[in-house]
Motif scaffolding. Structure first.
Motif, PDB file in Angstrom:
ATOM      1  N   UNK A 128       4.144  -1.702   4.032  1.00  0.00           N
ATOM      2  CA  UNK A 128       3.019  -0.627   4.108  1.00  0.00           C
ATOM      3  C   UNK A 128       3.723   0.814   4.096  1.00  0.00           C
ATOM      4  N   UNK A 129       3.200   1.823   3.265  1.00  0.00           N
ATOM      5  CA  UNK A 129       3.648   2.878   3.132  1.00  0.00           C
ATOM      6  C   UNK A 129       4.824   3.374   2.251  1.00  0.00           C
ATOM      7  N   UNK A 130       5.075   2.451   1.198  1.00  0.00           N
ATOM      8  CA  UNK A 130       5.935   2.595   0.086  1.00  0.00           C
ATOM      9  C   UNK A 130       5.636   3.855  -0.715  1.00  0.00           C
ATOM     10  N   UNK A 131       6.898   4.447  -1.462  1.00  0.00           N
ATOM     11  CA  UNK A 131       6.580   5.556  -2.181  1.00  0.00           C
ATOM     12  C   UNK A 131       7.050   6.671  -1.469  1.00  0.00           C
ATOM     13  N   UNK A 190       0.933  -1.161  -0.028  1.00  0.00           N
ATOM     14  CA  UNK A 190       0.060  -0.143  -0.009  1.00  0.00           C
ATOM     15  C   UNK A 190       0.631   1.267  -0.006  1.00  0.00           C
ATOM     16  N   UNK A 191       0.907   2.038  -1.124  1.00  0.00           N
ATOM     17  CA  UNK A 191       1.698   3.144  -1.215  1.00  0.00           C
ATOM     18  C   UNK A 191       1.045   4.499  -0.356  1.00  0.00           C
ATOM     19  N   UNK A 192       1.988   5.396  -0.190  1.00  0.00           N
ATOM     20  CA  UNK A 192       1.817   6.611   0.340  1.00  0.00           C
ATOM     21  C   UNK A 192       0.726   7.301  -0.663  1.00  0.00           C
ATOM     22  N   UNK A 193       0.784   7.128  -1.805  1.00  0.00           N
ATOM     23  CA  UNK A 193      -0.169   7.516  -2.791  1.00  0.00           C
ATOM     24  C   UNK A 193      -1.701   7.118  -2.359  1.00  0.00           C
ATOM     25  N   UNK A 205      10.560   2.174   5.828  1.00  0.00           N
ATOM     26  CA  UNK A 205      11.375   2.673   7.075  1.00  0.00           C
ATOM     27  C   UNK A 205      10.878   4.366   7.292  1.00  0.00           C
ATOM     28  N   UNK A 206      10.680   5.032   6.213  1.00  0.00           N
ATOM     29  CA  UNK A 206      10.429   6.351   6.377  1.00  0.00           C
ATOM     30  C   UNK A 206       8.769   6.475   6.801  1.00  0.00           C
ATOM     31  N   UNK A 207       7.924   5.693   6.270  1.00  0.00           N
ATOM     32  CA  UNK A 207       6.698   5.748   6.878  1.00  0.00           C
ATOM     33  C   UNK A 207       6.514   5.177   8.275  1.00  0.00           C
ATOM     34  N   UNK A 208       7.299   4.513   8.414  1.00  0.00           N
ATOM     35  CA  UNK A 208       7.081   3.904  10.095  1.00  0.00           C
ATOM     36  C   UNK A 208       7.645   5.054  11.077  1.00  0.00           C
ATOM     37  N   UNK A 209       8.564   5.511  10.665  1.00  0.00           N
ATOM     38  CA  UNK A 209       8.991   6.659  11.600  1.00  0.00           C
ATOM     39  C   UNK A 209       8.050   7.881  11.451  1.00  0.00           C
ATOM     40  N   UNK A 210       7.194   8.152  10.514  1.00  0.00           N
ATOM     41  CA  UNK A 210       6.452   9.345  10.702  1.00  0.00           C
ATOM     42  C   UNK A 210       5.177   8.599  11.191  1.00  0.00           C
ATOM     43  N   UNK A 211       4.696   7.539  11.387  1.00  0.00           N
ATOM     44  CA  UNK A 211       3.728   7.065  12.200  1.00  0.00           C
ATOM     45  C   UNK A 211       4.035   7.472  13.595  1.00  0.00           C
ATOM     46  N   UNK A 212       5.391   7.079  13.988  1.00  0.00           N
ATOM     47  CA  UNK A 212       5.573   7.494  15.502  1.00  0.00           C
ATOM     48  C   UNK A 212       5.629   8.877  15.574  1.00  0.00           C
ATOM     49  N   UNK A 222       2.697  -6.332   8.005  1.00  0.00           N
ATOM     50  CA  UNK A 222       3.895  -7.617   8.234  1.00  0.00           C
ATOM     51  C   UNK A 222       5.076  -6.819   7.796  1.00  0.00           C
ATOM     52  N   UNK A 223       5.171  -5.619   7.306  1.00  0.00           N
ATOM     53  CA  UNK A 223       6.510  -4.891   7.254  1.00  0.00           C
ATOM     54  C   UNK A 223       6.076  -3.343   6.727  1.00  0.00           C
ATOM     55  N   UNK A 224       7.075  -2.651   7.101  1.00  0.00           N
ATOM     56  CA  UNK A 224       6.784  -1.208   6.882  1.00  0.00           C
ATOM     57  C   UNK A 224       7.752  -0.509   5.750  1.00  0.00           C
TER      58      UNK A 224
END
Length: 959
Positions: free
Chosen positions: A845-848, A746-749, A873-880, A869-871
């Motif tokens: 999750x959060x590609x792009x 699932x992309x950021x788009x 990297x950038x999107x993971x830190x944005x969620x936090x 199942x996996x993220x």
């Protein structure tokens, strides 16, 4: 202060200048470090404060050879670049924070960005007028300007006019003629038009499209511009680059780069993080920098470092010499292809070898800019003689250049070409032979699928045969040669598979390289002189991106030829790339739909993801600007340029691509004549003078922003609603429902609002309720300062595949009532009922590209946690960073192995003490219990999460 102060020395050649002598401090270890790591080391030494940056961090960087991939290090960039789309929310948050700090009893004046922040206001240009609409428009500014439609006969205008007034360096008259009013460099049709004759700084006529678009842009965006102007007045450390100067990455490079910072006679290397996905471009100038999300940039503006895992550094060795048919873009794409195959994801790349000095700075910045395409964090070209020569043209004065060179040599950040000089020790080395390079295009669906131009015809044929998927269109064999006749402007045309209907020469990523834009112009000139034309139904446009490129085009005399082929300049913003294009003519759209024709768009910007251009154009190719022009003339991509002519010229003669392709020598000759340092001087003058409309724009000057409650653009967001002096401990998430059950990639788009606002969407209903008509909706990008619109646009992408719904649609099920609703409406109901929500997702999750609302949007929808199942990297830190917990299924587990349907309710228990990567238990309403990993990588992230995200963390520091 830093414990490393004893390492401060004076610069030998300029004893008044001081600097940290990191080369002496690091000794022999420092000499083997890659240049990019040396920059990280200097930053950690200079910013060491024992809390955000510790001594161990600096030592870890120095031990890069053994510590790479094993430790997290903080990095404090010297400056931040925002582009208006992401700049708005950051500034709105600062304004809201001033308010919150005042309400909690603090001093709002203390709330300012912590490092120099440059904001470029230029991304929202919608192409409202195309060539048809304005051919016979009256000339708005007077002056001897002919509408673009009547640009025949196409000979360069004879220079018989009197010389320009008041310019001593004049070489006779400008081909532009004299403007009707006033004199001096800015008396154009509109104050400050970006196109001036670089030889005489006199206005050059330009099509009225640009003027119309800029008028509209100013009107449509007045409210946001006033907010920016308020920001630039009341906040320290903010400088704003007003509209109409060129897109962020261009200005960033040409104007904002310091290369070496000199702050009160203290020297340190320039470095930058930015929200523009083009930020990495500056690495081509020897400036360490990369793109981060809006949320992280905001954190840097708030005085916090960016954390990164100490990266591997891949050395890329360039050898050999380049062939004549390869454009700069081919060189760039070839190098990027090698890098993609070398698996450089999440690593730094650094260039060395004898071939590096064959690359101009434009080539380097282009390669550096393509980083997102091959997954590296950045591609670094250490400063060398080529860079210094370029900086001289870019208006660095002699004294500054001397200090720059002396400093970089003193700290060993200067690259010498002598083979005797010692190369750093890299994690791995990739070799690229420059002599093996041939031209390619990419497409038809993904930018990573490259096709050699000489195979294009057969490859397109293969795409028609192949079943629907990443390349195939699955067209039945008997339908592959269908022809659909169509009436357009009184003539009949025939459309067939592979016909080109959009041809856009866009300055974005790869052709910031003006020589390639110039190649397109010279190709157009030779084509027009040979008698070739472009069919009128093809949507052609030319978006030069920066005043620079336009200078190249105008001073070389190729603009009228591009214009003659239909490539009109359409303003200065990343236009087609953000999905803001004017639609195709109705007749053509209907013909494509009726005949189920695979029509093509050929463009030179970097974003060709499906559905972003026009839903009826199913094949999109990325090509170099000269090839975009060539395919537009041919009218189809089903052509073999070697054996088939582009078209018929004068006297019925067949014209082949080789007959009109400009040679490298021709190109360089013209480039030498046109690329003159006056362009940089010009940009500088323009920046300092500002433009008339911007200067006249009124804006408040109060410490706190006077929010206008009626505004549909700027709204005070609710991120600080619960700001208390002390953070609460993490609350358990009880009986949460699943808002969305998503698959892999699932992309950021998919998540973040982008492009135009669909009429049936939740955001449209909201804007309609505020009394706006669909014409006034504008794009999500333009309204990202309004959280109400952005929250409604989150997960509103028509391609969103929610497993509850079973087909792509921006919908979900509200379980308590069983209704199928827009995602926003369901989330709103859950919030009213006080039910928390979570998201279930698959891998990556959060590609792009990073988008700030990809985290803020879900947060405001009430999402408390994401289970994936996996993220990315950038999107993971944005969620936090916003306060959402990123949870990961254990290896080998996912919703289906655990037997989850997503219709259960989930309860997540947080222990009083959170630890990095700890295991949490989740109970479901059906009685299942399973464990997940909480993806907090370090204590800093846990602190941020406990504080409810970085915004609240920093606001508390101001109290």
């Amino acid at each position: 202060g830093s414990p490393y102060q004893p390492a401060i020395e004076a610069l030998e050649s300029h004893p008044e200048k001081k600097f940290y002598n990191v080369s002496k401090l690091g000794g022999a270890k420092y000499d083997t470090l890659p240049y990019s790591i040396r920059v990280l080391f200097e930053s950690s030494v200079r910013n060491c404060d024992g809390f955000l940056v510790k001594e161990t961090d600096a030592m870890n960087i120095l031990d890069w050879k053994t510590k790479q991939n094993h430790v997290e290090v903080p990095f404090c960039p010297a400056r931040v670049v925002l582009q208006d789309f992401t700049g708005i929310p950051a500034m709105v948050d600062f304004a809201a924070m001033r308010e919150a700090v005042r309400n909690a009893g603090g001093d709002p004046v203390k709330v300012n960005p912590a490092c120099p922040t440059d904001l470029t206001v230029d991304h929202s240009l919608q192409i409202d007028f195309s060539k048809c609409a304005i051919q016979n428009a009256p000339n708005p500014g007077g002056g001897e300007q002919k509408p673009p439609a009547k640009l025949s006969p196409l000979k360069a205008q004879p220079r018989k006019l009197p010389p320009c007034r008041g310019h001593s360096g004049c070489r006779g008259s400008c081909s532009a003629g004299e403007s009707g009013r006033g004199s001096g460099p800015f008396s154009a049709q509109i104050e400050n038009t970006p196109i001036l004759c670089p030889f005489h700084l006199q206005p050059v006529p330009e099509p009225e499209t640009v003027l119309k678009n800029q008028e509209m842009e100013f009107g449509r965006n007045r409210e946001r511009l006033q907010f920016f102007k308020w920001s630039s007045k009341v906040f320290e450390n903010i400088s704003i680059i007003p509209p109409e100067t060129g897109t962020a990455h261009q200005v960033n490079l040409e104007y904002l780069s310091r290369v070496v910072f000199d702050v009160k006679d203290f020297l340190h290397p320039d470095s930058v993080v930015g929200t523009d996905s083009h930020t990495t471009m500056v690495n081509g100038l020897g400036i360490l920098g990369w793109g981060v999300g809006g949320i992280e940039t905001e954190a840097v503006m708030l005085g916090m470092p960016v954390t990164l895992t100490l990266p591997e550094v891949v050395g890329c060795e360039l050898a050999g010499t380049v062939s004549p048919f390869a454009t700069s873009i081919d060189i760039v794409l070839s190098i990027t292809k090698h890098l993609r195959q070398a698996d450089v994801a999440g690593k730094f790349v650094e260039f060395f070898g004898s071939g590096v000095s064959q690359l101009s700075v434009a080539d380097r910045t282009t390669i550096a800019n393509m980083c997102p395409e091959y997954g590296a964090i950045l591609s670094f070209f250490p400063v060398d003689n080529v860079t210094l020569k370029h900086l001289k043209h870019a208006g660095f004065d002699k004294a500054k250049l001397e200090v720059t060179e002396a400093y970089l040599k003193a700290v060993k950040l200067f690259r010498n070409d002598e083979s005797s000089s010692r190369e750093p020790e890299y994690s791995q080395v990739v070799q690229v032979s420059l002599s093996s390079i041939i031209p390619y295009v990419s497409g038809p669906k993904r930018s990573q699928d490259r096709v050699a131009v000489n195979n294009m015809k057969s490859d397109f044929q293969a795409c028609l045969n192949e079943k629907s998927g990443v390349k195939g269109f699955q067209i039945a064999a008997e339908k592959q040669n269908d022809i659909v006749p169509v009436q357009y402007e009184g003539n009949e045309y025939k459309l067939s598979h592979g016909c080109v209907v959009i041809a856009a020469v866009i300055s974005c990523t790869n052709n910031c390289n003006p020589s390639v834009m110039l190649a397109a112009g010279l190709l157009a000139k030779k084509a027009v002189e040979a008698g070739l034309v472009v069919k009128p139904y093809i949507r052609t446009s030319l978006s030069p991106g920066s005043g620079m490129v336009t200078h190249y085009l105008s001073s070389s005399g190729v603009l009228p030829y591009l214009s003659k082929l239909g490539f009109e300049v359409v303003g200065y913003g990343c236009s087609t790339c953000v999905g803001n294009t004017a639609p195709l003519p109705e007749a053509i759209r209907n013909a494509i739909k009726q005949g189920d024709i695979i029509a093509c768009g050929v463009l030179s910007g970097t974003k060709n993801f499906e559905g972003r251009l026009c839903d009826c154009v199913r094949a999109n190719y990325l090509a170099s600007p000269p090839l975009v022009v060539a395919y537009a003339i041919a009218g189809t991509v089903r052509i073999d340029f070697d054996t088939e002519p582009l078209g018929t010229g004068f006297n019925g003669k067949s014209i082949y691509l080789r007959d009109i392709w400009p040679t490298r020598q021709e190109l360089h000759a013209v480039e030498e004549e046109c690329v003159i340092s006056s362009m940089f001087k010009e940009l500088k003058e323009k920046m300092e003078k500002g433009n008339k409309r911007w200067n006249l724009l009124e804006a408040p000057e109060s410490t706190l922003f006077p929010w206008d409650l009626k505004s549909t653009y700027i709204r005070c967001p609710s991120f600080f609603d619960k700001l208390a002096k002390e953070p609460a401990s993490p609350q358990a998430v009880a009986n949460a429902h699943v808002l969305l059950y998503l698959g892999d990639s699932v992309t950021t788009d998919h998540i973040s609002p982008a492009g135009s606002i669909a009429r049936s969407s939740a955001a449209a209903k909201y804007l309609t309720s505020k009394g706006l008509t669909p014409r006034e909706f504008n794009s999500y990008g333009a309204r990202r300062g309004n959280d109400a619109v952005m929250t409604r646009g989150t997960f509103a992408n028509i391609k969103l595949l929610n497993k509850f719904i079973g087909k792509p649609a921006p919908k979900t099920i509200h379980f308590p009532s069983g209704q199928t609703l827009d995602v926003f409406e369901a989330a709103e109901l859950y919030q009213k009922e006080g039910i928390p929500v979570i998201i279930l997702a698959g891998k990556k999750y959060g590609l792009g590209s990073s988008r700030d609302w990809a985290a803020k949007g879900p947060f405001l929808l009430g999402v408390k946690a994401v289970l994936a199942e996996s993220y990315e990297k950038v999107h993971r830190s944005q969620l936090i960073g916003i306060g959402i917990a990123p949870l990961q299924f254990r290896p080998g587990e996912n919703p289906s192995t655990l037997g989850l349907t997503g219709r259960e309710q989930f309860s997540i228990l947080f222990p009083p003490e959170l630890l990095p990567r700890m295991t949490l238990d989740i109970k479901t309403s059906t009685g299942k219990v399973f464990s997940v990993i909480a993806l907090f990588e370090n204590n800093m992230e846990i602190t941020l999460y406990k504080n409810g995200g970085s915004l609240n963390f920093v606001a508390r520091r101001f109290l």
